[in-house]
Design a protein around this motif. Sequence first.
Motif, PDB file in Angstrom:
ATOM      1  N   SER A  86       2.934 -48.019  18.955  1.00  0.00           N
ATOM      2  CA  SER A  86       1.474 -48.160  18.867  1.00  0.00           C
ATOM      3  C   SER A  86       0.931 -49.162  19.877  1.00  0.00           C
ATOM      4  O   SER A  86      -0.183 -49.012  20.373  1.00  0.00           O
ATOM      5  N   ARG A  87       1.759 -50.180  20.218  1.00  0.00           N
ATOM      6  CA  ARG A  87       1.259 -51.185  21.152  1.00  0.00           C
ATOM      7  C   ARG A  87       1.235 -50.679  22.592  1.00  0.00           C
ATOM      8  O   ARG A  87       0.684 -51.343  23.470  1.00  0.00           O
ATOM      9  N   TYR A  88       1.883 -49.537  22.855  1.00  0.00           N
ATOM     10  CA  TYR A  88       1.834 -48.970  24.197  1.00  0.00           C
ATOM     11  C   TYR A  88       0.696 -47.948  24.359  1.00  0.00           C
ATOM     12  O   TYR A  88       0.562 -47.351  25.423  1.00  0.00           O
ATOM     13  N   GLN A  89      -0.064 -47.763  23.313  1.00  0.00           N
ATOM     14  CA  GLN A  89      -1.174 -46.816  23.376  1.00  0.00           C
ATOM     15  C   GLN A  89      -2.474 -47.537  23.756  1.00  0.00           C
ATOM     16  O   GLN A  89      -2.571 -48.762  23.641  1.00  0.00           O
ATOM     17  N   LEU A  90      -3.443 -46.751  24.204  1.00  0.00           N
ATOM     18  CA  LEU A  90      -4.761 -47.299  24.593  1.00  0.00           C
ATOM     19  C   LEU A  90      -5.859 -46.597  23.796  1.00  0.00           C
ATOM     20  O   LEU A  90      -6.639 -45.799  24.332  1.00  0.00           O
ATOM     21  N   PRO A  91      -5.927 -46.920  22.518  1.00  0.00           N
ATOM     22  CA  PRO A  91      -6.983 -46.273  21.710  1.00  0.00           C
ATOM     23  C   PRO A  91      -8.357 -46.878  22.019  1.00  0.00           C
ATOM     24  O   PRO A  91      -8.490 -48.082  22.246  1.00  0.00           O
ATOM     25  N   GLY A  92      -9.331 -46.030  22.043  1.00  0.00           N
ATOM     26  CA  GLY A  92     -10.705 -46.505  22.236  1.00  0.00           C
ATOM     27  C   GLY A  92     -11.324 -46.954  20.924  1.00  0.00           C
ATOM     28  O   GLY A  92     -10.739 -46.764  19.859  1.00  0.00           O
ATOM     29  N   PRO A  93     -12.436 -47.583  20.982  1.00  0.00           N
ATOM     30  CA  PRO A  93     -13.112 -48.036  19.751  1.00  0.00           C
ATOM     31  C   PRO A  93     -13.548 -46.844  18.917  1.00  0.00           C
ATOM     32  O   PRO A  93     -14.049 -45.845  19.444  1.00  0.00           O
ATOM     33  N   THR A  94     -13.331 -46.940  17.631  1.00  0.00           N
ATOM     34  CA  THR A  94     -13.758 -45.864  16.734  1.00  0.00           C
ATOM     35  C   THR A  94     -15.270 -45.830  16.574  1.00  0.00           C
ATOM     36  O   THR A  94     -15.845 -44.778  16.315  1.00  0.00           O
ATOM     37  N   THR A  95     -15.881 -46.992  16.755  1.00  0.00           N
ATOM     38  CA  THR A  95     -17.354 -47.075  16.666  1.00  0.00           C
ATOM     39  C   THR A  95     -17.885 -47.556  18.007  1.00  0.00           C
ATOM     40  O   THR A  95     -17.727 -48.741  18.352  1.00  0.00           O
ATOM     41  N   PRO A  96     -18.443 -46.666  18.808  1.00  0.00           N
ATOM     42  CA  PRO A  96     -18.894 -47.078  20.154  1.00  0.00           C
ATOM     43  C   PRO A  96     -19.927 -48.204  20.133  1.00  0.00           C
ATOM     44  O   PRO A  96     -20.046 -48.955  21.096  1.00  0.00           O
ATOM     45  N   GLU A  97     -20.645 -48.350  19.046  1.00  0.00           N
ATOM     46  CA  GLU A  97     -21.662 -49.392  18.995  1.00  0.00           C
ATOM     47  C   GLU A  97     -21.091 -50.754  18.631  1.00  0.00           C
ATOM     48  O   GLU A  97     -21.808 -51.771  18.698  1.00  0.00           O
ATOM     49  N   ASN A  98     -19.795 -50.820  18.274  1.00  0.00           N
ATOM     50  CA  ASN A  98     -19.198 -52.080  17.833  1.00  0.00           C
ATOM     51  C   ASN A  98     -18.647 -52.820  19.054  1.00  0.00           C
ATOM     52  O   ASN A  98     -17.717 -52.374  19.719  1.00  0.00           O
ATOM     53  N   GLU A  99     -19.229 -53.975  19.353  1.00  0.00           N
ATOM     54  CA  GLU A  99     -18.821 -54.741  20.531  1.00  0.00           C
ATOM     55  C   GLU A  99     -17.426 -55.342  20.356  1.00  0.00           C
ATOM     56  O   GLU A  99     -16.653 -55.433  21.330  1.00  0.00           O
ATOM     57  N   GLU A 100     -17.070 -55.773  19.124  1.00  0.00           N
ATOM     58  CA  GLU A 100     -15.759 -56.378  18.894  1.00  0.00           C
ATOM     59  C   GLU A 100     -14.635 -55.378  19.156  1.00  0.00           C
ATOM     60  O   GLU A 100     -13.605 -55.724  19.734  1.00  0.00           O
ATOM     61  N   LEU A 106     -10.433 -53.694  25.367  1.00  0.00           N
ATOM     62  CA  LEU A 106     -10.326 -54.251  26.711  1.00  0.00           C
ATOM     63  C   LEU A 106      -9.126 -55.196  26.826  1.00  0.00           C
ATOM     64  O   LEU A 106      -8.379 -55.150  27.821  1.00  0.00           O
ATOM     65  N   GLN A 107      -8.924 -56.032  25.822  1.00  0.00           N
ATOM     66  CA  GLN A 107      -7.763 -56.928  25.840  1.00  0.00           C
ATOM     67  C   GLN A 107      -6.447 -56.143  25.810  1.00  0.00           C
ATOM     68  O   GLN A 107      -5.483 -56.475  26.506  1.00  0.00           O
ATOM     69  N   ASN A 108      -6.434 -55.077  25.023  1.00  0.00           N
ATOM     70  CA  ASN A 108      -5.233 -54.235  24.969  1.00  0.00           C
ATOM     71  C   ASN A 108      -4.970 -53.590  26.323  1.00  0.00           C
ATOM     72  O   ASN A 108      -3.821 -53.514  26.777  1.00  0.00           O
ATOM     73  N   ALA A 109      -6.042 -53.131  26.999  1.00  0.00           N
ATOM     74  CA  ALA A 109      -5.866 -52.501  28.304  1.00  0.00           C
ATOM     75  C   ALA A 109      -5.353 -53.505  29.325  1.00  0.00           C
ATOM     76  O   ALA A 109      -4.498 -53.187  30.157  1.00  0.00           O
ATOM     77  N   ARG A 110      -5.858 -54.738  29.273  1.00  0.00           N
ATOM     78  CA  ARG A 110      -5.372 -55.768  30.191  1.00  0.00           C
ATOM     79  C   ARG A 110      -3.883 -56.074  29.925  1.00  0.00           C
ATOM     80  O   ARG A 110      -3.099 -56.251  30.868  1.00  0.00           O
ATOM     81  N   ALA A 111      -3.522 -56.150  28.633  1.00  0.00           N
ATOM     82  CA  ALA A 111      -2.118 -56.407  28.301  1.00  0.00           C
ATOM     83  C   ALA A 111      -1.226 -55.267  28.797  1.00  0.00           C
ATOM     84  O   ALA A 111      -0.134 -55.506  29.347  1.00  0.00           O
TER      85      ALA A 111
END
Length: 219
Positions: A86-100, A106-111
């Motif tokens: 799971s840590r090698y995946q790049l899931p997007g936010p489930t709620t596009p309006e949620n900034e957190e 974004l932090q996961n993508a950088r990692a």
Amino acid sequence: MAVSETNGDAQPSAIFDSLPYYDNELEQYPFLKEKVERELGREGKPPQTLHPRVPPAPTLFANHPLLQAELERVSNHQPMPQLDTSRYQLPGPTTPENEEQWLEALQNARAQLEHQKLRQTNLALLQQYGSNAWRIHNYTNEASAKDVEKALEDLKNLTTEVNRERKNFQTRLGTQLTLLETRWTELISSILQIEMANVALEVEIDRINKREVELAAAL
């Protein structure tokens, strides 16, 4: 058969309870072998518990819980847990309006990006130095294997030499024991012959004494 050796102060230094290269009574007399087997069959089974003086088994990896847990898993023949991908995946936010959620993605993508950069660096180092490192590693393993094989061969030769000396020693002692046993048998036979001769002489003396008494009475 027991043989004892004595040193200079007349104290026994070694006792040999058997000479397996010399003693062959079990082969010569099969009934003795049957008696030994029956005696062994009557002996009780060895105790299942260890002697109280035997120390308990040490606890491995007492200060390393992860290693101890892995050891227990292997001892219990449990399968290895599946790799967490799971840590090698790049899931997007489930709620596009949620900034957190966007910040977490974004932090996961950088990692993941740093991880891929590190993998590329390792692959480059492996391509540049890996072949030589493996050659050195193989050379070291081959040298270690040769040392172990030489030590094993030396140990086999030493074992053969010890067994050869042991056989020669026991054969020499066996020859001495055979001579002593033959001499003992001859002496026992001589003693019996002397005792029989003494008995015959005593009978003859008694007969002569009786004859003397009879002749004295007749006069």
